[in-house]
Design a protein around this motif. Structure first.
Motif, PDB file in Angstrom:
ATOM      1  N   LYS A   1       0.887  -1.178   0.000  1.00  0.00           N
ATOM      2  CA  LYS A   1       0.000   0.000   0.000  1.00  0.00           C
ATOM      3  C   LYS A   1       0.918   1.219   0.000  1.00  0.00           C
ATOM      4  CE  LYS A   1      -4.016  -2.248   0.780  1.00  0.00           C
ATOM      5  NZ  LYS A   1      -5.032  -2.440  -0.227  1.00  0.00           N
ATOM      6  N   PRO A   2       1.637   1.424  -1.100  1.00  0.00           N
ATOM      7  CA  PRO A   2       2.683   2.463  -1.077  1.00  0.00           C
ATOM      8  C   PRO A   2       2.133   3.861  -0.817  1.00  0.00           C
ATOM      9  CG  PRO A   2       2.371   1.557  -3.307  1.00  0.00           C
ATOM     10  CD  PRO A   2       1.554   0.717  -2.380  1.00  0.00           C
ATOM     11  N   ASN A   3       0.837   4.070  -1.068  1.00  0.00           N
ATOM     12  CA  ASN A   3       0.295   5.425  -0.858  1.00  0.00           C
ATOM     13  C   ASN A   3      -0.282   5.641   0.532  1.00  0.00           C
ATOM     14  OD1 ASN A   3       0.992   6.014  -3.472  1.00  0.00           O
ATOM     15  ND2 ASN A   3      -0.936   5.146  -4.265  1.00  0.00           N
ATOM     16  N   ASP A   4      -0.263   4.602   1.358  1.00  0.00           N
ATOM     17  CA  ASP A   4      -0.806   4.734   2.714  1.00  0.00           C
ATOM     18  C   ASP A   4       0.355   4.726   3.716  1.00  0.00           C
ATOM     19  OD1 ASP A   4      -1.910   4.459   5.198  1.00  0.00           O
ATOM     20  OD2 ASP A   4      -3.332   2.882   4.634  1.00  0.00           O
ATOM     21  N   PRO A   5       0.688   5.873   4.271  1.00  0.00           N
ATOM     22  CA  PRO A   5       1.852   5.939   5.171  1.00  0.00           C
ATOM     23  C   PRO A   5       1.675   5.109   6.440  1.00  0.00           C
ATOM     24  CG  PRO A   5       0.665   8.063   5.097  1.00  0.00           C
ATOM     25  CD  PRO A   5       0.004   7.170   4.099  1.00  0.00           C
ATOM     26  N   ASN A   6       0.405   4.758   6.773  1.00  0.00           N
ATOM     27  CA  ASN A   6       0.182   3.969   7.994  1.00  0.00           C
ATOM     28  C   ASN A   6       0.244   2.470   7.748  1.00  0.00           C
ATOM     29  OD1 ASN A   6      -0.276   6.275   9.520  1.00  0.00           O
ATOM     30  ND2 ASN A   6      -2.365   6.410   8.674  1.00  0.00           N
ATOM     31  N   ASP A   7       0.358   2.074   6.496  1.00  0.00           N
ATOM     32  CA  ASP A   7       0.368   0.645   6.172  1.00  0.00           C
ATOM     33  C   ASP A   7       1.755   0.286   5.644  1.00  0.00           C
ATOM     34  OD1 ASP A   7       0.068  -1.889   5.038  1.00  0.00           O
ATOM     35  OD2 ASP A   7      -2.064  -1.543   4.666  1.00  0.00           O
ATOM     36  N   GLU A   8       2.513  -0.400   6.493  1.00  0.00           N
ATOM     37  CA  GLU A   8       3.908  -0.650   6.124  1.00  0.00           C
ATOM     38  C   GLU A   8       4.129  -2.067   5.609  1.00  0.00           C
ATOM     39  OE1 GLU A   8       6.496   0.698   9.207  1.00  0.00           O
ATOM     40  OE2 GLU A   8       5.964   2.779   8.717  1.00  0.00           O
ATOM     41  N   HIS A   9       3.042  -2.774   5.317  1.00  0.00           N
ATOM     42  CA  HIS A   9       3.213  -4.157   4.874  1.00  0.00           C
ATOM     43  C   HIS A   9       4.042  -4.224   3.585  1.00  0.00           C
ATOM     44  CE1 HIS A   9       1.991  -7.801   2.590  1.00  0.00           C
ATOM     45  NE2 HIS A   9       2.187  -8.368   3.760  1.00  0.00           N
ATOM     46  N   THR A  10       4.960  -5.204   3.535  1.00  0.00           N
ATOM     47  CA  THR A  10       5.677  -5.477   2.287  1.00  0.00           C
ATOM     48  C   THR A  10       5.401  -6.919   1.890  1.00  0.00           C
ATOM     49  OG1 THR A  10       7.678  -6.188   3.429  1.00  0.00           O
ATOM     50  CG2 THR A  10       7.559  -3.868   2.787  1.00  0.00           C
ATOM     51  N   GLY A  11       5.303  -7.170   0.581  1.00  0.00           N
ATOM     52  CA  GLY A  11       4.998  -8.532   0.160  1.00  0.00           C
ATOM     53  C   GLY A  11       5.166  -8.742  -1.335  1.00  0.00           C
TER      54      GLY A  11
ATOM     55  N   SER B   1      13.751  -1.998  -6.595  1.00  0.00           N
ATOM     56  CA  SER B   1      14.769  -1.991  -5.542  1.00  0.00           C
ATOM     57  C   SER B   1      14.161  -2.587  -4.283  1.00  0.00           C
ATOM     58  CB  SER B   1      15.334  -0.597  -5.272  1.00  0.00           C
ATOM     59  OG  SER B   1      14.433   0.383  -5.611  1.00  0.00           O
ATOM     60  N   SER B   2      15.007  -2.811  -3.286  1.00  0.00           N
ATOM     61  CA  SER B   2      14.539  -3.457  -2.055  1.00  0.00           C
ATOM     62  C   SER B   2      13.559  -2.528  -1.331  1.00  0.00           C
ATOM     63  CB  SER B   2      15.737  -3.747  -1.150  1.00  0.00           C
ATOM     64  OG  SER B   2      16.166  -2.547  -0.560  1.00  0.00           O
ATOM     65  N   PRO B   3      12.815  -3.047  -0.351  1.00  0.00           N
ATOM     66  CA  PRO B   3      11.893  -2.182   0.409  1.00  0.00           C
ATOM     67  C   PRO B   3      12.619  -1.012   1.087  1.00  0.00           C
ATOM     68  CG  PRO B   3      11.504  -4.495   0.959  1.00  0.00           C
ATOM     69  CD  PRO B   3      12.717  -4.460   0.068  1.00  0.00           C
TER      70      PRO B   3
ATOM     71  N   ALA C   1      -4.010  -8.332 -10.828  1.00  0.00           N
ATOM     72  CA  ALA C   1      -3.549  -7.910  -9.496  1.00  0.00           C
ATOM     73  C   ALA C   1      -2.134  -7.368  -9.578  1.00  0.00           C
ATOM     74  CB  ALA C   1      -3.594  -9.082  -8.524  1.00  0.00           C
ATOM     75  N   LYS C   2      -1.861  -6.376  -8.757  1.00  0.00           N
ATOM     76  CA  LYS C   2      -0.487  -5.865  -8.667  1.00  0.00           C
ATOM     77  C   LYS C   2       0.254  -6.585  -7.534  1.00  0.00           C
ATOM     78  CE  LYS C   2       2.389  -2.085  -9.307  1.00  0.00           C
ATOM     79  NZ  LYS C   2       2.835  -0.962  -8.542  1.00  0.00           N
ATOM     80  N   TYR C   3      -0.474  -6.955  -6.513  1.00  0.00           N
ATOM     81  CA  TYR C   3       0.124  -7.603  -5.345  1.00  0.00           C
ATOM     82  C   TYR C   3      -0.637  -8.889  -5.024  1.00  0.00           C
ATOM     83  CZ  TYR C   3       1.741  -2.823  -4.825  1.00  0.00           C
ATOM     84  OH  TYR C   3       2.286  -1.595  -5.070  1.00  0.00           O
ATOM     85  N   VAL C   4       0.034  -9.856  -4.419  1.00  0.00           N
ATOM     86  CA  VAL C   4      -0.658 -11.062  -3.934  1.00  0.00           C
ATOM     87  C   VAL C   4      -1.705 -10.653  -2.898  1.00  0.00           C
ATOM     88  CG1 VAL C   4      -0.323 -13.182  -2.575  1.00  0.00           C
ATOM     89  CG2 VAL C   4       1.157 -12.705  -4.535  1.00  0.00           C
TER      90      VAL C   4
ATOM     91  N   LEU D   1      17.671 -12.454  -0.167  1.00  0.00           N
ATOM     92  CA  LEU D   1      18.667 -11.434   0.181  1.00  0.00           C
ATOM     93  C   LEU D   1      18.155 -10.000   0.063  1.00  0.00           C
ATOM     94  CD1 LEU D   1      21.559 -12.226   1.111  1.00  0.00           C
ATOM     95  CD2 LEU D   1      20.469 -14.059  -0.135  1.00  0.00           C
ATOM     96  N   THR D   2      17.001  -9.802  -0.615  1.00  0.00           N
ATOM     97  CA  THR D   2      16.559  -8.413  -0.822  1.00  0.00           C
ATOM     98  C   THR D   2      15.222  -8.086  -0.157  1.00  0.00           C
ATOM     99  OG1 THR D   2      15.301  -8.810  -2.879  1.00  0.00           O
ATOM    100  CG2 THR D   2      17.669  -8.450  -3.095  1.00  0.00           C
ATOM    101  N   SER D   3      14.600  -9.073   0.518  1.00  0.00           N
ATOM    102  CA  SER D   3      13.220  -8.849   0.966  1.00  0.00           C
ATOM    103  C   SER D   3      13.043  -8.637   2.464  1.00  0.00           C
ATOM    104  CB  SER D   3      12.339 -10.012   0.518  1.00  0.00           C
ATOM    105  OG  SER D   3      12.304 -10.063  -0.892  1.00  0.00           O
ATOM    106  N   HIS D   4      14.079  -8.916   3.245  1.00  0.00           N
ATOM    107  CA  HIS D   4      13.931  -8.809   4.709  1.00  0.00           C
ATOM    108  C   HIS D   4      14.932  -7.793   5.247  1.00  0.00           C
ATOM    109  CE1 HIS D   4      13.407 -13.269   3.701  1.00  0.00           C
ATOM    110  NE2 HIS D   4      12.180 -12.835   3.903  1.00  0.00           N
ATOM    111  N   PRO D   5      14.549  -6.517   5.292  1.00  0.00           N
ATOM    112  CA  PRO D   5      15.488  -5.483   5.752  1.00  0.00           C
ATOM    113  C   PRO D   5      16.109  -5.802   7.114  1.00  0.00           C
ATOM    114  CG  PRO D   5      13.510  -4.475   4.866  1.00  0.00           C
ATOM    115  CD  PRO D   5      13.262  -5.956   4.876  1.00  0.00           C
ATOM    116  N   ARG D   6      15.352  -6.518   7.948  1.00  0.00           N
ATOM    117  CA  ARG D   6      15.858  -6.860   9.278  1.00  0.00           C
ATOM    118  C   ARG D   6      17.126  -7.722   9.179  1.00  0.00           C
ATOM    119  NH1 ARG D   6      12.067  -9.651  13.758  1.00  0.00           N
ATOM    120  NH2 ARG D   6      12.497 -11.408  12.422  1.00  0.00           N
ATOM    121  N   LEU D   7      17.180  -8.559   8.161  1.00  0.00           N
ATOM    122  CA  LEU D   7      18.327  -9.456   8.023  1.00  0.00           C
ATOM    123  C   LEU D   7      19.396  -8.915   7.086  1.00  0.00           C
ATOM    124  CD1 LEU D   7      17.032 -13.159   7.877  1.00  0.00           C
ATOM    125  CD2 LEU D   7      17.380 -11.677   9.831  1.00  0.00           C
TER     126      LEU D   7
END
Ligand SMILES: N[C@@H](CCC(=O)N[C@@H](CS)C(=O)NCC(=O)O)C(=O)O
Length: 341
Positions: free
Chosen positions: A72-82, A94-96, A115-118, A299-305
Motif C-alpha cells: 500500500k505504497p500510498n498509505d503511510p500507515n500501512d507498512e506491509h511489504t509482500g 529496488s529493495s523495500p 492484481a499488482k500484489y498477492v 537477500l533483498t526482501s527482509h530489511p531486518r536481516l
C-alpha cells in the motif's frame, strides 16, 4: 512471528478447500490458476508437481517478482511489504529499503485478475487473516482462493486432475508408500523445510541453537538413508522428495550464509549431493528451479536481516543460473540397480 522464547512460528494456512472432493470446486481444465514465486520453497513444490504431471495447459501460472515491495505504497500507515507482480519488460525493483536494482526476469504477470500484489488476491477473496502468502490456488469461476497450503495443493495436483494431465499415471503419493511418506514428512517438515527458517528467523541464541541442532541431525539422517535407497521414502520418487529437494537446492546458495546453517554445505555430503543432482535432472523438477529468484528474494526482501540488499556471489556465479553444479553427472542410477539386483 516469534514467540517469547525467540522461536520463529509459522502461521497455519487459511484456505483449505479440496478440488475434486469439495462440490463447489470440481476438477476442470482452464478453471484454476496458480500464483507462485519461484523463490518460495512451498510454492515451488506446487510448480514442480504441475510440470511433473504435465498440467501446464490445464492450470495457469503467474509468478511474482522476487523482491518484496510495499503493498500500500500510498498509505503511510500501512507498512506491509509482500509479493508483487511484474512483467519481464518492467523496470527493475529496488529493495523495500530502496537499495539495489533487481530486474523482473522470469516473472509472469497476473492476466487473470490484473492484481499488482498477492495481497490484492486475498482482498478480492475478502480475507481478514492479514497474511498474504504464496502459493495461492485461485478459482476463476467463483473469484476466490481455493487453497493456500502447498502440502494440499501438491496432493490435489497429483490426483485430482488426471483426466486432463499429460502424465496421469505418475503418482507421487502411491497408496503402498503413504505411511512411509507421511512418516518422512513428519520429521522433514519441522526440522528441515521449516528448520532452516527456524534458524534464520530465531531472535534468541537458544532458539537458534535448538533449530540448528535439529536441522543437522535430520540432514545426517537423510545422508544415511540416501546411502541405502535412491529416494527419501523408498526406491521411487514421491512427494517427500519434492518437499525435501526444495530446501536442499536453496541450502548452499542461500541458507548457509543467510540463515546461518553453516555446519556444512549439501555439496560436501556425497549422498545428499548426488541426490540433489538426480532430482534436479528429473524433467519437471529442474525446470521449476530459478536460482536468480531464489537468491534475490531472500537477500533483498527482509530489511531486518540484510538492510542493504547486497547479494552474495558464490556458487551460481555472475549469471545467477545456479545450474552448472547440479547438472553434473550423479551416481544414483547405480543405487537403483544395486537394489533391483
Ligand atoms: N503453509 C504455507 C506457507 C507458505 C509461505 O509461508 N510462503 C511464504 C513464502 S516462502 C510467503 O508467502 N510469505 C509471505 C509473508 O510472510 O508475508 C504453505 O506451505 O503453502
Amino acid at each position: 512471528m516469534e514467540n517469547d522464547k525467540g522461536e520463529f512460528k509459522r502461521k497455519d494456512s487459511t484456505y483449505r478447500s479440496w478440488i475434486g472432493k469439495d462440490k463447489d470446486f470440481p476438477a476442470e481444465a482452464g478453471r484454476y490458476h496458480l500464483y507462485i514465486s519461484w523463490a518460495c520453497p512451498w510454492a515451488n513444490r506446487c510448480a514442480a508437481m504441475l510440470y511433473l504431471k504435465g498440467l501446464e495447459d490445464v492450470i495457469g501460472l503467474s509468478v511474482t517478482h522476487p523482491t518484496w515491495q510495499r503493498t500500500k505504497p500510498n498509505d503511510p500507515n500501512d507498512e506491509h511489504t509482500g509479493w508483487t507482480f511484474a512483467s519481464p519488460d518492467d523496470p527493475p525493483f529496488s529493495s523495500p529499503t530502496g537499495f539495489g536494482s533487481f530486474p523482473p526476469k522470469e516473472c509472469v504477470p497476473d492476466t487473470v485478475n490484473g492484481a499488482k500484489y498477492v495481497r490484492d488476491l486475498y482482498e478480492m477473496s475478502k480475507d481478514t487473516s492479514g497474511k498474504y502468502t504464496v502459493p495461492v490456488l485461485w478459482d476463476k469461476k467463483t473469484k476466490t482462493i481455493v487453497n493456500n497450503e502447498s502440502a494440499e495443493i501438491v496432493r490435489m495436483l497429483n490426483s485430482e486432475f488426471n483426466p486432463f494431465a499429460k502424465n496421469p499415471d505418475l503418482d507421487l503419493y502411491p497408496e503402498a508408500l503413504q505411511k512411509e511418506i507421511d512418516g518422512v514428512n513428519e520429521w522433514v517438515y519441522p526440522t528441515i523445510n521449516n528448520g532452516v527458517y527456524r534458524c534464520g528467523f530465531a531472535v534468541k541464541q537458544a532458539a537458534y541453537d535448538e533449530a540448528f541442532k535439529e536441522l543437522f541431525a535430520s540432514l545426517d539422517r537423510c545422508e544415511e538413508i540416501l546411502g541405502k535407497q535412491r529416494y527419501i521414502a523408498g526406491n521411487q520418487l514421491t512427494e517427500a522428495d519434492l518437499r525435501l529437494f526444495q530446501t536442499l537446492i536453496r541450502f548452499d546458495e542461500v541458507y548457509v550464509v543467510y540463515f546461518k546453517t553453516n555446519k556444512y554445505f549439501i555439496r560436501e555430503k556425497p549422498n545428499l549431493k548426488n541426490y540433489v543432482r538426480d532430482l534436479f535432472q528429473t524433467p519437471g523438477i529442474g525446470k521449476a528451479v530459478h536460482m536468480y529468484h531464489i537468491k534475490t528474494h531472500y537477500l533483498t526482501s527482509h530489511p531486518r536481516l540484510n538492510y542493504y540488499a547486497v547479494v552474495p556471489g558464490g556458487e551460481t556465479g555472475p549469471d545467477g543460473s545456479g545450474k552448472g553444479w547440479w547438472s553434473e553427472p550423479h551416481d544414483r542410477d547405480a543405487l537403483t540397480d544395486k537394489l533391483n539386483a
